[in-house]
Design a protein around this motif. Structure first.
Motif, PDB file in Angstrom:
ATOM      1  N   GLU A 181       0.830  -1.208   0.000  1.00  0.00           N
ATOM      2  CA  GLU A 181       0.000   0.000   0.000  1.00  0.00           C
ATOM      3  C   GLU A 181       0.865   1.258   0.000  1.00  0.00           C
ATOM      4  O   GLU A 181       0.688   2.149  -0.832  1.00  0.00           O
ATOM      5  CB  GLU A 181      -0.929   0.000   1.215  1.00  0.00           C
ATOM      6  CG  GLU A 181      -1.807   1.238   1.302  1.00  0.00           C
ATOM      7  CD  GLU A 181      -2.653   1.241   2.559  1.00  0.00           C
ATOM      8  OE1 GLU A 181      -3.840   0.879   2.466  1.00  0.00           O
ATOM      9  OE2 GLU A 181      -2.121   1.601   3.642  1.00  0.00           O
ATOM     10  N   GLN A 182       1.822   1.322   0.917  1.00  0.00           N
ATOM     11  CA  GLN A 182       2.636   2.543   1.003  1.00  0.00           C
ATOM     12  C   GLN A 182       3.513   2.720  -0.225  1.00  0.00           C
ATOM     13  O   GLN A 182       3.738   3.840  -0.661  1.00  0.00           O
ATOM     14  CB  GLN A 182       3.446   2.587   2.314  1.00  0.00           C
ATOM     15  CG  GLN A 182       4.556   1.572   2.477  1.00  0.00           C
ATOM     16  CD  GLN A 182       5.831   1.891   1.724  1.00  0.00           C
ATOM     17  OE1 GLN A 182       6.162   3.063   1.525  1.00  0.00           O
ATOM     18  NE2 GLN A 182       6.548   0.867   1.288  1.00  0.00           N
ATOM     19  N   ALA A 183       4.001   1.636  -0.803  1.00  0.00           N
ATOM     20  CA  ALA A 183       4.872   1.750  -1.981  1.00  0.00           C
ATOM     21  C   ALA A 183       4.106   2.304  -3.179  1.00  0.00           C
ATOM     22  O   ALA A 183       4.575   3.230  -3.857  1.00  0.00           O
ATOM     23  CB  ALA A 183       5.491   0.395  -2.314  1.00  0.00           C
ATOM     24  N   TRP A 184       2.937   1.751  -3.461  1.00  0.00           N
ATOM     25  CA  TRP A 184       2.143   2.236  -4.596  1.00  0.00           C
ATOM     26  C   TRP A 184       1.741   3.695  -4.407  1.00  0.00           C
ATOM     27  O   TRP A 184       1.855   4.501  -5.338  1.00  0.00           O
ATOM     28  CB  TRP A 184       0.886   1.384  -4.783  1.00  0.00           C
ATOM     29  CG  TRP A 184       1.059   0.146  -5.583  1.00  0.00           C
ATOM     30  CD1 TRP A 184       0.988  -1.139  -5.128  1.00  0.00           C
ATOM     31  CD2 TRP A 184       1.287   0.042  -7.003  1.00  0.00           C
ATOM     32  NE1 TRP A 184       1.171  -2.029  -6.168  1.00  0.00           N
ATOM     33  CE2 TRP A 184       1.351  -1.336  -7.330  1.00  0.00           C
ATOM     34  CE3 TRP A 184       1.448   0.972  -8.025  1.00  0.00           C
ATOM     35  CZ2 TRP A 184       1.567  -1.791  -8.632  1.00  0.00           C
ATOM     36  CZ3 TRP A 184       1.670   0.522  -9.322  1.00  0.00           C
ATOM     37  CH2 TRP A 184       1.725  -0.842  -9.611  1.00  0.00           C
ATOM     38  N   ILE A 185       1.266   4.028  -3.218  1.00  0.00           N
ATOM     39  CA  ILE A 185       0.798   5.400  -2.990  1.00  0.00           C
ATOM     40  C   ILE A 185       1.969   6.378  -3.037  1.00  0.00           C
ATOM     41  O   ILE A 185       1.836   7.486  -3.558  1.00  0.00           O
ATOM     42  CB  ILE A 185       0.012   5.508  -1.661  1.00  0.00           C
ATOM     43  CG1 ILE A 185      -1.212   4.590  -1.686  1.00  0.00           C
ATOM     44  CG2 ILE A 185      -0.399   6.956  -1.391  1.00  0.00           C
ATOM     45  CD1 ILE A 185      -2.213   4.820  -2.808  1.00  0.00           C
ATOM     46  N   SER A 186       3.120   5.971  -2.536  1.00  0.00           N
ATOM     47  CA  SER A 186       4.310   6.831  -2.672  1.00  0.00           C
ATOM     48  C   SER A 186       4.609   7.092  -4.137  1.00  0.00           C
ATOM     49  O   SER A 186       4.884   8.231  -4.537  1.00  0.00           O
ATOM     50  CB  SER A 186       5.523   6.177  -2.004  1.00  0.00           C
ATOM     51  OG  SER A 186       5.387   6.198  -0.612  1.00  0.00           O
ATOM     52  N   GLY A 187       4.550   6.046  -4.943  1.00  0.00           N
ATOM     53  CA  GLY A 187       4.786   6.214  -6.380  1.00  0.00           C
ATOM     54  C   GLY A 187       3.796   7.173  -7.014  1.00  0.00           C
ATOM     55  O   GLY A 187       4.189   8.037  -7.812  1.00  0.00           O
ATOM     56  N   LEU A 188       2.520   7.046  -6.661  1.00  0.00           N
ATOM     57  CA  LEU A 188       1.507   7.941  -7.222  1.00  0.00           C
ATOM     58  C   LEU A 188       1.739   9.389  -6.803  1.00  0.00           C
ATOM     59  O   LEU A 188       1.336  10.308  -7.511  1.00  0.00           O
ATOM     60  CB  LEU A 188       0.097   7.506  -6.782  1.00  0.00           C
ATOM     61  CG  LEU A 188      -0.412   6.178  -7.341  1.00  0.00           C
ATOM     62  CD1 LEU A 188      -1.805   5.868  -6.793  1.00  0.00           C
ATOM     63  CD2 LEU A 188      -0.408   6.167  -8.863  1.00  0.00           C
ATOM     64  N   GLN A 189       2.402   9.585  -5.681  1.00  0.00           N
ATOM     65  CA  GLN A 189       2.692  10.943  -5.204  1.00  0.00           C
ATOM     66  C   GLN A 189       3.998  11.491  -5.779  1.00  0.00           C
ATOM     67  O   GLN A 189       4.401  12.601  -5.446  1.00  0.00           O
ATOM     68  CB  GLN A 189       2.774  10.956  -3.673  1.00  0.00           C
ATOM     69  CG  GLN A 189       1.453  10.670  -3.000  1.00  0.00           C
ATOM     70  CD  GLN A 189       1.597  10.641  -1.496  1.00  0.00           C
ATOM     71  OE1 GLN A 189       2.145  11.557  -0.888  1.00  0.00           O
ATOM     72  NE2 GLN A 189       1.101   9.593  -0.884  1.00  0.00           N
ATOM     73  N   GLY A 190       4.641  10.695  -6.624  1.00  0.00           N
ATOM     74  CA  GLY A 190       5.896  11.137  -7.207  1.00  0.00           C
ATOM     75  C   GLY A 190       7.096  10.923  -6.309  1.00  0.00           C
ATOM     76  O   GLY A 190       8.192  11.417  -6.589  1.00  0.00           O
ATOM     77  N   LYS A 191       6.909  10.190  -5.234  1.00  0.00           N
ATOM     78  CA  LYS A 191       8.006   9.870  -4.320  1.00  0.00           C
ATOM     79  C   LYS A 191       8.618   8.543  -4.743  1.00  0.00           C
ATOM     80  O   LYS A 191       7.981   7.747  -5.424  1.00  0.00           O
ATOM     81  CB  LYS A 191       7.475   9.740  -2.890  1.00  0.00           C
ATOM     82  CG  LYS A 191       6.820  10.994  -2.350  1.00  0.00           C
ATOM     83  CD  LYS A 191       6.234  10.706  -0.973  1.00  0.00           C
ATOM     84  CE  LYS A 191       5.445  11.876  -0.437  1.00  0.00           C
ATOM     85  NZ  LYS A 191       4.803  11.545   0.849  1.00  0.00           N
ATOM     86  N   PRO A 192       9.834   8.268  -4.284  1.00  0.00           N
ATOM     87  CA  PRO A 192      10.429   6.962  -4.596  1.00  0.00           C
ATOM     88  C   PRO A 192       9.587   5.836  -3.988  1.00  0.00           C
ATOM     89  O   PRO A 192       9.100   5.962  -2.867  1.00  0.00           O
ATOM     90  CB  PRO A 192      11.808   7.020  -3.931  1.00  0.00           C
ATOM     91  CG  PRO A 192      12.073   8.463  -3.659  1.00  0.00           C
ATOM     92  CD  PRO A 192      10.737   9.138  -3.535  1.00  0.00           C
ATOM     93  N   GLU A 193       9.428   4.759  -4.740  1.00  0.00           N
ATOM     94  CA  GLU A 193       8.721   3.580  -4.229  1.00  0.00           C
ATOM     95  C   GLU A 193       9.716   2.776  -3.426  1.00  0.00           C
ATOM     96  O   GLU A 193      10.649   2.201  -3.978  1.00  0.00           O
ATOM     97  CB  GLU A 193       8.168   2.752  -5.383  1.00  0.00           C
ATOM     98  CG  GLU A 193       6.995   3.390  -6.067  1.00  0.00           C
ATOM     99  CD  GLU A 193       6.447   2.486  -7.148  1.00  0.00           C
ATOM    100  OE1 GLU A 193       6.035   1.357  -6.835  1.00  0.00           O
ATOM    101  OE2 GLU A 193       6.462   2.930  -8.307  1.00  0.00           O
TER     102      GLU A 193
END
Length: 147
Positions: free
Chosen positions: A49-61
């Protein structure tokens, strides 16, 4: 979208409570299906969950290592630490994001994947719970006060 994330978080917290009745050896016992054990499965849910949402926010996964969170309390703390960031993104979701591209996917597609991913693994926990002779956490969305 928000209701289904809130549902998943409520159910996840109830599974954390459910796990308190088991010895650590039982939480870590390898199971058929899933990603290994009950605890590894809960960790996997939080991490994905945190990895995908980080990616959607433009943060590193970033993916955490289970070995660093191999206790019920540590997985609960990771969930509590990651949730506010995910919750902010979910709360600020807008229809304009639905068809925004993320890699070869759409944002809306990724969000639904994250929701379905957790529900899938919660089903595995329910099966394992019955194998242990224990009542699983209810999967019912009704009467949770979310709507």
């Amino acid at each position: 979208m928000r209701v289904l994330f809130q549902y998943n978080w409520q159910v996840r917290d109830e599974w954390f409570q459910w796990c308190e009745q088991l010895a650590e050896v039982e939480l870590l016992r390898p199971r058929t299906g899933g990603v290994g054990s009950i605890l590894e499965t809960l960790f996997h849910i939080v991490d994905v969950e945190q990895a995908w949402i980080s990616g959607l926010q433009g943060k590193p996964e970033y993916h955490h290592r289970f070995e660093e969170y191999a206790s019920l309390e540590a997985v609960k703390q990771l969930s509590d630490r990651c949730r506010p960031d995910v919750e902010r993104f979910v709360t600020n979701w807008s229809p304009e994001l639905e068809k925004k591209k993320f890699l070869e996917f759409y944002y809306g597609e990724v969000m639904r994947h994250v929701i379905a991913h957790e529900i899938h693994h919660i089903g595995q926990l329910s099966i394992w719970s019955r194998e242990l002779g224990l009542k699983p956490v209810t999967a019912n969305l009704i009467r949770r006060g979310l709507v």
